[in-house]
Design a protein around this motif. Sequence first.
Motif, PDB file in Angstrom:
ATOM      1  N   TRP A   1      10.832   3.519 -12.304  1.00  0.00           N
ATOM      2  CA  TRP A   1       9.854   3.968 -11.296  1.00  0.00           C
ATOM      3  C   TRP A   1      10.469   5.133 -10.523  1.00  0.00           C
ATOM      4  CZ3 TRP A   1       9.799   4.007  -5.875  1.00  0.00           C
ATOM      5  CH2 TRP A   1       8.548   4.038  -5.258  1.00  0.00           C
ATOM      6  N   GLY A   2       9.724   6.212 -10.339  1.00  0.00           N
ATOM      7  CA  GLY A   2      10.282   7.385  -9.666  1.00  0.00           C
ATOM      8  C   GLY A   2      10.273   7.252  -8.153  1.00  0.00           C
ATOM      9  N   PRO A   3      11.346   7.683  -7.488  1.00  0.00           N
ATOM     10  CA  PRO A   3      11.385   7.614  -6.027  1.00  0.00           C
ATOM     11  C   PRO A   3      10.312   8.502  -5.407  1.00  0.00           C
ATOM     12  CG  PRO A   3      13.236   8.898  -6.856  1.00  0.00           C
ATOM     13  CD  PRO A   3      12.549   8.300  -8.045  1.00  0.00           C
ATOM     14  N   THR A   4       9.935   8.165  -4.192  1.00  0.00           N
ATOM     15  CA  THR A   4       8.895   8.919  -3.506  1.00  0.00           C
ATOM     16  C   THR A   4       9.140   8.878  -2.006  1.00  0.00           C
ATOM     17  OG1 THR A   4       6.484   9.232  -3.358  1.00  0.00           O
ATOM     18  CG2 THR A   4       7.288   6.957  -3.268  1.00  0.00           C
ATOM     19  N   TRP A   5       8.251   9.513  -1.266  1.00  0.00           N
ATOM     20  CA  TRP A   5       8.321   9.507   0.197  1.00  0.00           C
ATOM     21  C   TRP A   5       6.943   9.126   0.707  1.00  0.00           C
ATOM     22  CZ3 TRP A   5      13.171  11.673   1.751  1.00  0.00           C
ATOM     23  CH2 TRP A   5      13.475  11.470   3.103  1.00  0.00           C
ATOM     24  N   ASN A   6       6.875   8.122   1.549  1.00  0.00           N
ATOM     25  CA  ASN A   6       5.615   7.745   2.182  1.00  0.00           C
ATOM     26  C   ASN A   6       5.558   8.362   3.567  1.00  0.00           C
ATOM     27  OD1 ASN A   6       4.921   6.319  -0.058  1.00  0.00           O
ATOM     28  ND2 ASN A   6       4.962   4.296   0.897  1.00  0.00           N
ATOM     29  N   TYR A   7       4.361   8.789   3.964  1.00  0.00           N
ATOM     30  CA  TYR A   7       4.238   9.494   5.245  1.00  0.00           C
ATOM     31  C   TYR A   7       2.786   9.523   5.698  1.00  0.00           C
ATOM     32  CZ  TYR A   7       2.772  13.256   2.115  1.00  0.00           C
ATOM     33  OH  TYR A   7       2.126  13.988   1.153  1.00  0.00           O
ATOM     34  N   VAL A   8       2.626   9.933   6.954  1.00  0.00           N
ATOM     35  CA  VAL A   8       1.302  10.073   7.565  1.00  0.00           C
ATOM     36  C   VAL A   8       1.252  11.423   8.262  1.00  0.00           C
ATOM     37  CG1 VAL A   8      -0.272   9.141   9.304  1.00  0.00           C
ATOM     38  CG2 VAL A   8       1.116   7.580   7.928  1.00  0.00           C
ATOM     39  N   GLN A   9       0.158  12.170   8.040  1.00  0.00           N
ATOM     40  CA  GLN A   9       0.031  13.465   8.701  1.00  0.00           C
ATOM     41  C   GLN A   9      -1.433  13.776   9.000  1.00  0.00           C
ATOM     42  OE1 GLN A   9       1.563  16.108   5.572  1.00  0.00           O
ATOM     43  NE2 GLN A   9      -0.523  16.822   5.205  1.00  0.00           N
ATOM     44  N   LEU A  10      -1.655  14.536  10.070  1.00  0.00           N
ATOM     45  CA  LEU A  10      -2.974  15.070  10.399  1.00  0.00           C
ATOM     46  C   LEU A  10      -2.839  16.565  10.638  1.00  0.00           C
ATOM     47  CD1 LEU A  10      -4.584  12.660  13.036  1.00  0.00           C
ATOM     48  CD2 LEU A  10      -5.328  13.033  10.677  1.00  0.00           C
ATOM     49  N   LYS A  11      -3.794  17.316  10.133  1.00  0.00           N
ATOM     50  CA  LYS A  11      -3.868  18.754  10.380  1.00  0.00           C
ATOM     51  C   LYS A  11      -5.212  19.036  11.045  1.00  0.00           C
ATOM     52  CE  LYS A  11      -4.034  23.231   8.019  1.00  0.00           C
ATOM     53  NZ  LYS A  11      -4.084  23.892   6.699  1.00  0.00           N
ATOM     54  N   ILE A  12      -5.153  19.627  12.233  1.00  0.00           N
ATOM     55  CA  ILE A  12      -6.360  19.848  13.022  1.00  0.00           C
ATOM     56  C   ILE A  12      -6.480  21.324  13.357  1.00  0.00           C
ATOM     57  CG2 ILE A  12      -7.481  19.339  15.235  1.00  0.00           C
ATOM     58  CD1 ILE A  12      -5.904  16.624  15.144  1.00  0.00           C
TER      59      ILE A  12
ATOM     60  N   GLY B   1       1.329   4.119  -0.320  1.00  0.00           N
ATOM     61  CA  GLY B   1       1.422   3.153  -1.404  1.00  0.00           C
ATOM     62  C   GLY B   1       0.100   2.667  -1.953  1.00  0.00           C
ATOM     63  N   GLN B   2      -0.995   3.374  -1.624  1.00  0.00           N
ATOM     64  CA  GLN B   2      -2.304   2.940  -2.122  1.00  0.00           C
ATOM     65  C   GLN B   2      -2.397   3.013  -3.644  1.00  0.00           C
ATOM     66  OE1 GLN B   2      -1.643   5.174   0.343  1.00  0.00           O
ATOM     67  NE2 GLN B   2      -3.463   5.573   1.599  1.00  0.00           N
ATOM     68  N   ASP B   3      -1.528   3.792  -4.280  1.00  0.00           N
ATOM     69  CA  ASP B   3      -1.565   3.955  -5.733  1.00  0.00           C
ATOM     70  C   ASP B   3      -0.607   3.018  -6.469  1.00  0.00           C
ATOM     71  OD1 ASP B   3       0.636   5.239  -4.612  1.00  0.00           O
ATOM     72  OD2 ASP B   3       0.662   6.817  -6.137  1.00  0.00           O
ATOM     73  N   GLU B   4       0.096   2.172  -5.731  1.00  0.00           N
ATOM     74  CA  GLU B   4       1.086   1.296  -6.378  1.00  0.00           C
ATOM     75  C   GLU B   4       0.434   0.035  -6.919  1.00  0.00           C
ATOM     76  OE1 GLU B   4       3.859   2.455  -6.956  1.00  0.00           O
ATOM     77  OE2 GLU B   4       4.205   3.962  -5.398  1.00  0.00           O
ATOM     78  N   ALA B   5       0.979  -0.451  -8.033  1.00  0.00           N
ATOM     79  CA  ALA B   5       0.535  -1.742  -8.571  1.00  0.00           C
ATOM     80  C   ALA B   5       0.842  -2.834  -7.546  1.00  0.00           C
ATOM     81  CB  ALA B   5       1.257  -2.030  -9.888  1.00  0.00           C
ATOM     82  N   PRO B   6       0.039  -3.897  -7.481  1.00  0.00           N
ATOM     83  CA  PRO B   6       0.231  -4.929  -6.456  1.00  0.00           C
ATOM     84  C   PRO B   6       1.657  -5.480  -6.378  1.00  0.00           C
ATOM     85  CG  PRO B   6      -1.864  -5.259  -7.546  1.00  0.00           C
ATOM     86  CD  PRO B   6      -1.171  -4.152  -8.294  1.00  0.00           C
ATOM     87  N   GLY B   7       2.262  -5.749  -7.526  1.00  0.00           N
ATOM     88  CA  GLY B   7       3.619  -6.295  -7.506  1.00  0.00           C
ATOM     89  C   GLY B   7       4.632  -5.306  -6.940  1.00  0.00           C
ATOM     90  N   THR B   8       4.488  -4.035  -7.321  1.00  0.00           N
ATOM     91  CA  THR B   8       5.392  -3.006  -6.821  1.00  0.00           C
ATOM     92  C   THR B   8       5.200  -2.838  -5.313  1.00  0.00           C
ATOM     93  OG1 THR B   8       5.291  -1.850  -8.939  1.00  0.00           O
ATOM     94  CG2 THR B   8       6.070  -0.585  -7.041  1.00  0.00           C
ATOM     95  N   LEU B   9       3.945  -2.828  -4.872  1.00  0.00           N
ATOM     96  CA  LEU B   9       3.655  -2.713  -3.439  1.00  0.00           C
ATOM     97  C   LEU B   9       4.300  -3.852  -2.666  1.00  0.00           C
ATOM     98  CD1 LEU B   9       2.100  -1.388  -1.081  1.00  0.00           C
ATOM     99  CD2 LEU B   9       0.141  -2.819  -1.709  1.00  0.00           C
ATOM    100  N   GLN B  10       4.176  -5.071  -3.168  1.00  0.00           N
ATOM    101  CA  GLN B  10       4.775  -6.224  -2.483  1.00  0.00           C
ATOM    102  C   GLN B  10       6.294  -6.090  -2.405  1.00  0.00           C
ATOM    103  OE1 GLN B  10       3.407  -8.470  -0.761  1.00  0.00           O
ATOM    104  NE2 GLN B  10       1.335  -8.877  -1.493  1.00  0.00           N
TER     105      GLN B  10
ATOM    106  N   PHE C   1      -3.108   0.303   5.416  1.00  0.00           N
ATOM    107  CA  PHE C   1      -3.876   1.018   4.405  1.00  0.00           C
ATOM    108  C   PHE C   1      -4.011   0.254   3.086  1.00  0.00           C
ATOM    109  CE2 PHE C   1      -3.970   4.403   7.333  1.00  0.00           C
ATOM    110  CZ  PHE C   1      -4.955   5.269   6.900  1.00  0.00           C
ATOM    111  N   ASN C   2      -3.370  -0.870   2.986  1.00  0.00           N
ATOM    112  CA  ASN C   2      -3.488  -1.681   1.765  1.00  0.00           C
ATOM    113  C   ASN C   2      -3.974  -3.094   2.093  1.00  0.00           C
ATOM    114  OD1 ASN C   2      -2.233  -0.014  -0.607  1.00  0.00           O
ATOM    115  ND2 ASN C   2      -0.873   0.325   1.136  1.00  0.00           N
ATOM    116  N   ALA C   3      -4.580  -3.258   3.254  1.00  0.00           N
ATOM    117  CA  ALA C   3      -4.966  -4.588   3.722  1.00  0.00           C
ATOM    118  C   ALA C   3      -5.863  -5.319   2.716  1.00  0.00           C
ATOM    119  CB  ALA C   3      -5.658  -4.491   5.079  1.00  0.00           C
TER     120      ALA C   3
END
Length: 199
Positions: free
Chosen positions: A93-104, A167-176, A194-196
């Motif tokens: 599985w490739g490493p990634t960066w999770n983040y939140v941003q807004l552009k206004i 992580g909305q694109d992750e498989a359930p097991g990977t997300l957990q 975001f994955n509730a």
Amino acid sequence: MTRFEQFECDDVRALIETYPLAWVCGSSSANMEASLLPLVGVYGDDGDLVQLIGHMGRSNPLHAALVADPHATILFKGPDAYVSPEHARRRNWGPTWNYVQLKISAEIVFDPLFTETSLRVLLDAVESGRAQPWNADELGARYEGMLVQIIGFRACVTNLSGRFKLGQDEAPGTLQSILGSLPDAATVSWMRRFNAGRL
């Protein structure tokens, strides 16, 4: 629109209230001025962000830039975290960066008569919930001297976009696995938000 660009008004509000310090950037590409400023959101009846309230020093170069051209880009950043294959418990599985941003995109309206109100709005937001909330009157005579050095403004929102890569694109097991091992509590909290529906 990707799944990372899908969000609700409540997500915008939560981000701005939790992470109010934003980059406010002038529109000049030749000599762009930018400053980190704390901002407070104003919301319409439908929950949409319609304005941001703030203030800045009159001597700040951004003030002169926005007087000359009131178009601004405002950037909010929420939590972020590097996510390793170790967190996913998957070596393939490739490493990634999770983040939140807004552009206004916004039009800045300066108003010296609004300065005290802008300060009260900010203080109400940041001092709320404290055992003994501070107020500007405690500065005494110094307050008037400080007040003339700053100016309040409204940023009228003309466009808003965001990216909530959580992580909305992750498989359930990977997300957990990530949720159970990622040490950044703030990022984990937003990932759960975001994955509730999948947890």
